[in-house]
Enzyme design. Structure first.
Site, PDB file in Angstrom:
ATOM      1  CD  GLU A   1      -2.881   1.487   2.229  1.00 13.06           C
ATOM      2  OE1 GLU A   1      -2.938   0.774   3.089  1.00 13.06           O
ATOM      3  OE2 GLU A   1      -3.719   2.399   1.944  1.00 13.06           O
TER       4      GLU A   1
ATOM      5  CG  ASP B   1      -1.480  13.801  -0.287  1.00 10.04           C
ATOM      6  OD1 ASP B   1      -2.376  13.780   0.272  1.00 10.04           O
ATOM      7  OD2 ASP B   1      -0.313  13.498   0.403  1.00 10.04           O
TER       8      ASP B   1
ATOM      9  CE  LYS C   1      -2.706  27.041  -2.702  1.00 11.92           C
ATOM     10  NZ  LYS C   1      -2.258  27.267  -1.355  1.00 11.92           N
TER      11      LYS C   1
ATOM     12  CG  ASP D   1     -11.257  12.700  -2.757  1.00 17.66           C
ATOM     13  OD1 ASP D   1     -10.190  12.388  -2.767  1.00 17.66           O
ATOM     14  OD2 ASP D   1     -11.521  14.117  -2.320  1.00 17.66           O
TER      15      ASP D   1
HETATM   16  C1  LIG Z   1      -4.677  11.572   1.524  1.00 19.10           C
HETATM   17  S1  LIG Z   1      -3.638  10.657   2.553  1.00 19.10           S
HETATM   18  C2  LIG Z   1      -4.652   8.956   2.150  1.00 19.10           C
HETATM   19  C3  LIG Z   1      -4.196   7.982   3.243  1.00 19.10           C
HETATM   20  C4  LIG Z   1      -4.742   6.604   3.128  1.00 19.10           C
HETATM   21  N1  LIG Z   1      -4.398   5.979   1.874  1.00 19.10           N
HETATM   22  C5  LIG Z   1      -6.247   6.589   3.376  1.00 19.10           C
HETATM   23  O1  LIG Z   1      -6.717   6.322   2.293  1.00 19.10           O
HETATM   24  O2  LIG Z   1      -6.685   6.763   4.320  1.00 19.10           O
HETATM   25  C6  LIG Z   1      -2.243  10.332   1.354  1.00 19.10           C
HETATM   26  C7  LIG Z   1      -1.097   9.933   2.199  1.00 19.10           C
HETATM   27  O3  LIG Z   1      -0.135   9.486   1.312  1.00 19.10           O
HETATM   28  C8  LIG Z   1       1.036  10.182   1.711  1.00 19.10           C
HETATM   29  N2  LIG Z   1       2.059  10.301   0.593  1.00 19.10           N
HETATM   30  C9  LIG Z   1       1.912  11.320  -0.293  1.00 19.10           C
HETATM   31  N3  LIG Z   1       2.836  11.306  -1.214  1.00 19.10           N
HETATM   32  C10 LIG Z   1       3.535  10.327  -0.753  1.00 19.10           C
HETATM   33  C11 LIG Z   1       4.705   9.679  -1.645  1.00 19.10           C
HETATM   34  N4  LIG Z   1       5.355  10.126  -2.530  1.00 19.10           N
HETATM   35  N5  LIG Z   1       5.121   8.187  -1.054  1.00 19.10           N
HETATM   36  C12 LIG Z   1       4.482   7.661   0.104  1.00 19.10           C
HETATM   37  N6  LIG Z   1       3.449   8.382   0.688  1.00 19.10           N
HETATM   38  C13 LIG Z   1       3.227   9.646   0.394  1.00 19.10           C
HETATM   39  C14 LIG Z   1       0.657  11.258   2.619  1.00 19.10           C
HETATM   40  O4  LIG Z   1       1.760  11.552   3.723  1.00 19.10           O
HETATM   41  C15 LIG Z   1      -0.400  10.857   3.082  1.00 19.10           C
HETATM   42  O5  LIG Z   1      -0.327  10.213   4.412  1.00 19.10           O
END
Ligand SMILES: C[S@@+](CC[C@H](N)C(=O)[O-])C[C@H]1O[C@@H](n2cnc3c(N)ncnc32)[C@H](O)[C@@H]1O
Length: 211
Positions: free
Chosen positions: A48, A123, A127, A159
């Site tokens: 994941e 994410d 922007k 989403d």
């Molecule tokens: C919007 S959250 C979603 C968390 C989880 N997947 C959920 O659905 O509840 C996105 C997560 O991805 C992590 N993330 C963002 N860019 C990443 C990267 N390049 N490598 C690993 N994790 C990353 C962020 O720190 C954050 O915890």
């Protein structure tokens, strides 16, 4: 913010040892992930990416002890919080690695070593000037394909309708085809539960590589 504070507070207490049992040490000049060595057994591997607090992968790893699970998270405090939760769970088939998933997927995994990728609510970086931080690029899609075993699925959910369109198109152009498989995390990750409770539509797809 309070979640982050909780992460660093938990990290300082005696449960560090439980967490360190599941945290992958990123060390050495040529750090790579060799799944068989990491888990001390050969078993199907699910990864994941951006696992957050680990709600989804903790539950999935508990339900499938015959499979190995690797949770990748970029944010240190969130990864530590997840590692504490994973350490407390006593699961031996789940490891947590704190790193940029792009480095892991592009460089550190053996080819054809992954039996499923789960990417839920990456994410969106809305922007214009931050778009470069988005996880999905043509290059990243190509690397995912190389790491997956033949017919192994890539599960994606977001989403953000526009981002979903972009990701799905990118995967199509990168040699993936959409399948009818259910997307397991689309309903059960922390963010999925939050978005569903708020009545937000979720765009999810399961893909396998065309060979
Ligand atoms: C919007 S959250 C979603 C968390 C989880 N997947 C959920 O659905 O509840 C996105 C997560 O991805 C992590 N993330 C963002 N860019 C990443 C990267 N390049 N490598 C690993 N994790 C990353 C962020 O720190 C954050 O915890």
């Amino acid at each position: 913010m309070s979640r982050l504070r909780k992460g660093s507070r938990v990290w300082r207490d005696e449960e560090v040892s439980a967490a360190s049992r599941v945290l992958v040490a990123c060390a050495g000049p040529y750090f790579t992930i060799e799944p068989r060595t990491l888990f001390e057994r050969a078993a199907p591997l699910e990864i994941e990416i951006g696992a957050g607090r680990g709600d989804f992968i903790l539950e999935r790893a508990a339900k499938a002890p015959e499979r190995n699970f690797l949770a990748v998270e970029l944010a240190a405090t969130i990864a530590q919080l997840m590692a504490v939760r994973a350490g407390r769970s006593g699961l031996t088939n789940l490891k947590v690695v704190r790193m940029d998933a792009r480095t892991l997927v592009n460089l550190m995994l053996p080819e054809a070593s992954v039996d499923a990728f789960h990417i839920y609510f990456p994410d969106p970086w809305p922007k214009e000037r931050h778009l470069k931080h988005r996880l999905f690029t043509e290059w990243f899609a190509a690397s995912l394909k190389v790491r997956l075993r033949p017919q192994a699925p890539l599960f994606v959910a977001t989403d953000v309708a526009g981002y979903a369109e972009e990701i799905f198109a990118m995967l199509g152009e990168g040699g993936f085809v959409r399948t009818e498989l259910a997307v397991p995390g689309a309903e059960s990750t922390g963010f999925a539960q939050r978005f569903r409770a708020a009545g937000k539509p979720i765009h999810a797809g399961a893909f396998v590589a065309r060979r």
